[in-house]
Design a protein around this motif. Sequence first.
Motif, PDB file in Angstrom:
ATOM      1  N   GLN A 238       0.827  -1.208   0.000  1.00  0.00           N
ATOM      2  CA  GLN A 238       0.000   0.000   0.000  1.00  0.00           C
ATOM      3  C   GLN A 238       0.867   1.265   0.000  1.00  0.00           C
ATOM      4  OE1 GLN A 238      -3.161   0.231   2.863  1.00  0.00           O
ATOM      5  NE2 GLN A 238      -4.029  -1.755   2.287  1.00  0.00           N
ATOM      6  N   ILE A 239       1.995   1.224   0.716  1.00  0.00           N
ATOM      7  CA  ILE A 239       2.912   2.366   0.719  1.00  0.00           C
ATOM      8  C   ILE A 239       3.478   2.568  -0.687  1.00  0.00           C
ATOM      9  CG2 ILE A 239       5.149   3.210   1.570  1.00  0.00           C
ATOM     10  CD1 ILE A 239       4.453   1.864   4.251  1.00  0.00           C
ATOM     11  N   ALA A 240       3.833   1.465  -1.359  1.00  0.00           N
ATOM     12  CA  ALA A 240       4.354   1.556  -2.722  1.00  0.00           C
ATOM     13  C   ALA A 240       3.321   2.208  -3.646  1.00  0.00           C
ATOM     14  CB  ALA A 240       4.719   0.163  -3.236  1.00  0.00           C
ATOM     15  N   LYS A 241       2.057   1.836  -3.472  1.00  0.00           N
ATOM     16  CA  LYS A 241       0.989   2.437  -4.290  1.00  0.00           C
ATOM     17  C   LYS A 241       0.813   3.910  -3.946  1.00  0.00           C
ATOM     18  CE  LYS A 241      -1.752  -1.818  -4.800  1.00  0.00           C
ATOM     19  NZ  LYS A 241      -2.977  -2.522  -4.351  1.00  0.00           N
ATOM     20  N   ALA A 242       0.784   4.219  -2.642  1.00  0.00           N
ATOM     21  CA  ALA A 242       0.536   5.594  -2.203  1.00  0.00           C
ATOM     22  C   ALA A 242       1.643   6.545  -2.648  1.00  0.00           C
ATOM     23  CB  ALA A 242       0.400   5.637  -0.679  1.00  0.00           C
ATOM     24  N   ARG A 243       2.867   6.033  -2.745  1.00  0.00           N
ATOM     25  CA  ARG A 243       4.006   6.878  -3.111  1.00  0.00           C
ATOM     26  C   ARG A 243       4.476   6.624  -4.546  1.00  0.00           C
ATOM     27  NH1 ARG A 243       2.375   9.369   0.495  1.00  0.00           N
ATOM     28  NH2 ARG A 243       3.497  10.171   2.317  1.00  0.00           N
ATOM     29  N   ALA A 244       3.653   5.936  -5.329  1.00  0.00           N
ATOM     30  CA  ALA A 244       3.954   5.676  -6.749  1.00  0.00           C
ATOM     31  C   ALA A 244       5.342   5.060  -6.934  1.00  0.00           C
ATOM     32  CB  ALA A 244       3.819   6.963  -7.566  1.00  0.00           C
ATOM     33  N   CYS A 245       5.653   4.087  -6.092  1.00  0.00           N
ATOM     34  CA  CYS A 245       6.915   3.350  -6.229  1.00  0.00           C
ATOM     35  C   CYS A 245       6.684   2.213  -7.222  1.00  0.00           C
ATOM     36  CB  CYS A 245       7.374   2.807  -4.873  1.00  0.00           C
ATOM     37  SG  CYS A 245       7.753   4.086  -3.669  1.00  0.00           S
ATOM     38  N   LEU A 246       6.975   2.496  -8.492  1.00  0.00           N
ATOM     39  CA  LEU A 246       6.672   1.540  -9.550  1.00  0.00           C
ATOM     40  C   LEU A 246       7.921   1.160 -10.326  1.00  0.00           C
ATOM     41  CD1 LEU A 246       3.447   3.258 -10.961  1.00  0.00           C
ATOM     42  CD2 LEU A 246       3.569   1.415  -9.257  1.00  0.00           C
ATOM     43  N   ALA A 247       8.000  -0.112 -10.689  1.00  0.00           N
ATOM     44  CA  ALA A 247       9.087  -0.591 -11.537  1.00  0.00           C
ATOM     45  C   ALA A 247       8.607  -0.599 -12.979  1.00  0.00           C
ATOM     46  CB  ALA A 247       9.506  -1.990 -11.094  1.00  0.00           C
ATOM     47  N   ARG A 248       9.451  -1.070 -13.881  1.00  0.00           N
ATOM     48  CA  ARG A 248       9.042  -1.166 -15.280  1.00  0.00           C
ATOM     49  C   ARG A 248       7.830  -2.083 -15.418  1.00  0.00           C
ATOM     50  NH1 ARG A 248      14.611  -1.780 -18.862  1.00  0.00           N
ATOM     51  NH2 ARG A 248      15.385   0.350 -18.539  1.00  0.00           N
ATOM     52  N   GLY A 249       6.946  -1.691 -16.293  1.00  0.00           N
ATOM     53  CA  GLY A 249       5.745  -2.491 -16.492  1.00  0.00           C
ATOM     54  C   GLY A 249       4.653  -2.167 -15.488  1.00  0.00           C
ATOM     55  N   GLY A 250       4.897  -1.178 -14.639  1.00  0.00           N
ATOM     56  CA  GLY A 250       3.882  -0.772 -13.679  1.00  0.00           C
ATOM     57  C   GLY A 250       3.814  -1.624 -12.428  1.00  0.00           C
ATOM     58  N   GLU A 251       4.761  -2.567 -12.261  1.00  0.00           N
ATOM     59  CA  GLU A 251       4.762  -3.396 -11.054  1.00  0.00           C
ATOM     60  C   GLU A 251       5.238  -2.575  -9.853  1.00  0.00           C
ATOM     61  OE1 GLU A 251       7.006  -6.933 -11.495  1.00  0.00           O
ATOM     62  OE2 GLU A 251       5.899  -7.647 -13.255  1.00  0.00           O
ATOM     63  N   LEU A 252       4.760  -2.973  -8.666  1.00  0.00           N
ATOM     64  CA  LEU A 252       5.147  -2.265  -7.453  1.00  0.00           C
ATOM     65  C   LEU A 252       6.623  -2.505  -7.153  1.00  0.00           C
ATOM     66  CD1 LEU A 252       2.076  -3.044  -5.146  1.00  0.00           C
ATOM     67  CD2 LEU A 252       2.549  -0.922  -6.396  1.00  0.00           C
ATOM     68  N   ASP A 253       7.332  -1.441  -6.852  1.00  0.00           N
ATOM     69  CA  ASP A 253       8.747  -1.529  -6.487  1.00  0.00           C
ATOM     70  C   ASP A 253       8.823  -1.520  -4.961  1.00  0.00           C
ATOM     71  OD1 ASP A 253      11.436  -1.185  -5.978  1.00  0.00           O
ATOM     72  OD2 ASP A 253      11.760   0.191  -7.658  1.00  0.00           O
ATOM     73  N   LEU A 254       8.788  -2.713  -4.366  1.00  0.00           N
ATOM     74  CA  LEU A 254       8.741  -2.812  -2.910  1.00  0.00           C
ATOM     75  C   LEU A 254      10.053  -2.379  -2.258  1.00  0.00           C
ATOM     76  CD1 LEU A 254       6.723  -6.123  -2.311  1.00  0.00           C
ATOM     77  CD2 LEU A 254       5.902  -3.758  -2.484  1.00  0.00           C
ATOM     78  N   ASN A 255      11.173  -2.579  -2.948  1.00  0.00           N
ATOM     79  CA  ASN A 255      12.448  -2.167  -2.377  1.00  0.00           C
ATOM     80  C   ASN A 255      12.518  -0.645  -2.256  1.00  0.00           C
ATOM     81  OD1 ASN A 255      15.247  -2.932  -1.506  1.00  0.00           O
ATOM     82  ND2 ASN A 255      15.772  -1.591  -3.214  1.00  0.00           N
ATOM     83  N   ARG A 256      12.023   0.035  -3.279  1.00  0.00           N
ATOM     84  CA  ARG A 256      12.001   1.503  -3.227  1.00  0.00           C
ATOM     85  C   ARG A 256      11.058   1.993  -2.130  1.00  0.00           C
ATOM     86  NH1 ARG A 256       9.690   4.900  -8.199  1.00  0.00           N
ATOM     87  NH2 ARG A 256       9.523   6.936  -7.200  1.00  0.00           N
ATOM     88  N   ALA A 257       9.913   1.343  -1.994  1.00  0.00           N
ATOM     89  CA  ALA A 257       8.965   1.713  -0.935  1.00  0.00           C
ATOM     90  C   ALA A 257       9.566   1.471   0.441  1.00  0.00           C
ATOM     91  CB  ALA A 257       7.669   0.925  -1.096  1.00  0.00           C
ATOM     92  N   ALA A 258      10.315   0.377   0.564  1.00  0.00           N
ATOM     93  CA  ALA A 258      10.963   0.049   1.840  1.00  0.00           C
ATOM     94  C   ALA A 258      11.982   1.113   2.210  1.00  0.00           C
ATOM     95  CB  ALA A 258      11.626  -1.319   1.747  1.00  0.00           C
ATOM     96  N   ASN A 259      12.802   1.506   1.247  1.00  0.00           N
ATOM     97  CA  ASN A 259      13.797   2.555   1.496  1.00  0.00           C
ATOM     98  C   ASN A 259      13.141   3.867   1.895  1.00  0.00           C
ATOM     99  OD1 ASN A 259      16.610   1.598   1.036  1.00  0.00           O
ATOM    100  ND2 ASN A 259      15.802   0.981  -0.945  1.00  0.00           N
ATOM    101  N   LEU A 260      12.037   4.180   1.236  1.00  0.00           N
ATOM    102  CA  LEU A 260      11.314   5.416   1.532  1.00  0.00           C
ATOM    103  C   LEU A 260      10.788   5.401   2.969  1.00  0.00           C
ATOM    104  CD1 LEU A 260       8.834   7.215  -0.800  1.00  0.00           C
ATOM    105  CD2 LEU A 260       8.115   6.672   1.518  1.00  0.00           C
ATOM    106  N   LEU A 261      10.172   4.282   3.375  1.00  0.00           N
ATOM    107  CA  LEU A 261       9.627   4.178   4.729  1.00  0.00           C
ATOM    108  C   LEU A 261      10.728   4.288   5.777  1.00  0.00           C
ATOM    109  CD1 LEU A 261       7.371   3.507   6.780  1.00  0.00           C
ATOM    110  CD2 LEU A 261       7.867   1.085   6.383  1.00  0.00           C
ATOM    111  N   ILE A 262      11.825   3.569   5.556  1.00  0.00           N
ATOM    112  CA  ILE A 262      12.924   3.579   6.533  1.00  0.00           C
ATOM    113  C   ILE A 262      13.531   4.970   6.643  1.00  0.00           C
ATOM    114  CG2 ILE A 262      15.243   2.684   6.998  1.00  0.00           C
ATOM    115  CD1 ILE A 262      14.214   0.014   5.691  1.00  0.00           C
TER     116      ILE A 262
END
Length: 281
Positions: A238-262
């Motif tokens: 949900q954080i990845a969606k809320a912060r538009a953390c997307l990889a190629r193809g529109g998939e959620l970029d969970l690593n980027r979302a994790a870095n953002l949260l931390i």
Amino acid sequence: MNIQWYPGHMTKAKRAMKEDIKLIDLIIELVDARVPLSSRNPDIDDLGAGKARLILLNKSDLADERCNSAWAAYFEEKGCHVVKVNSKSGAGLKSINGVVLEACKEKIERDRRRGILNRPVRAMVVGIPNVGKSTFINSFAGKACAKTGNKPGVTKGNQWIRLNKSLELLDTPGILWPRFEDQTVGIRLALIGSINDEILNKEELAMELIRFLMKSYPHVLSERYELSAEDPLEGLMQIAKARACLARGGELDLNRAANLLIEDFRSGKLGRLTLETPQQS
């Protein structure tokens, strides 16, 4: 999640600290106010047995103020002097000189009886990596006399710093201990940046933070990320969606979302949070 990190230079630093401890009157120990117990190296109590002790609850502006007061009382009960500080802004630093004199009054009185006047208090500044020792020394001294950095392990060797006629500081490298018996301690240290980020699984670490926030500060997640998830993985998505953390193809970029949260946690953007309480000690 298993976290262990003990670079070779820390063994050498601990040996040097053992040698220098006999030269000092006072140990000034910096801890991160968000994790005051987890950010204490247990070896310091053994190394500093018999020395006066001052604990600085650093980054206290990032920690829950109710918990700051509880931790100050906890350490005072154990015979330590305590000051809440923010080394970056300088908050709390002006009171330290008076507390140092109070902590060392027996030593000062002993010197006086021997006819030794005006000998400066010699204090060793200790703390694990990234708790802000160098920033504290620079702010306290009013000049850049110790290297600073936002990554663990910047200070590599011991160095004496004369602040004034009454106080000399011995800056020491940040040292951890060889093994974390309780992995919760490793996780907390990873969250505050005391473990090298390059060895961490950030997604797992972020989910540990989400799990903690869901239990202890649930409003933080809903207010900052409009998060309504019931489990950490769903929360990270949900954080990845809320912060538009997307990889190629529109998939959620969970690593980027994790870095953002931390990073939001480390910088205080999530508010004043404390990860442990004296009741858990």
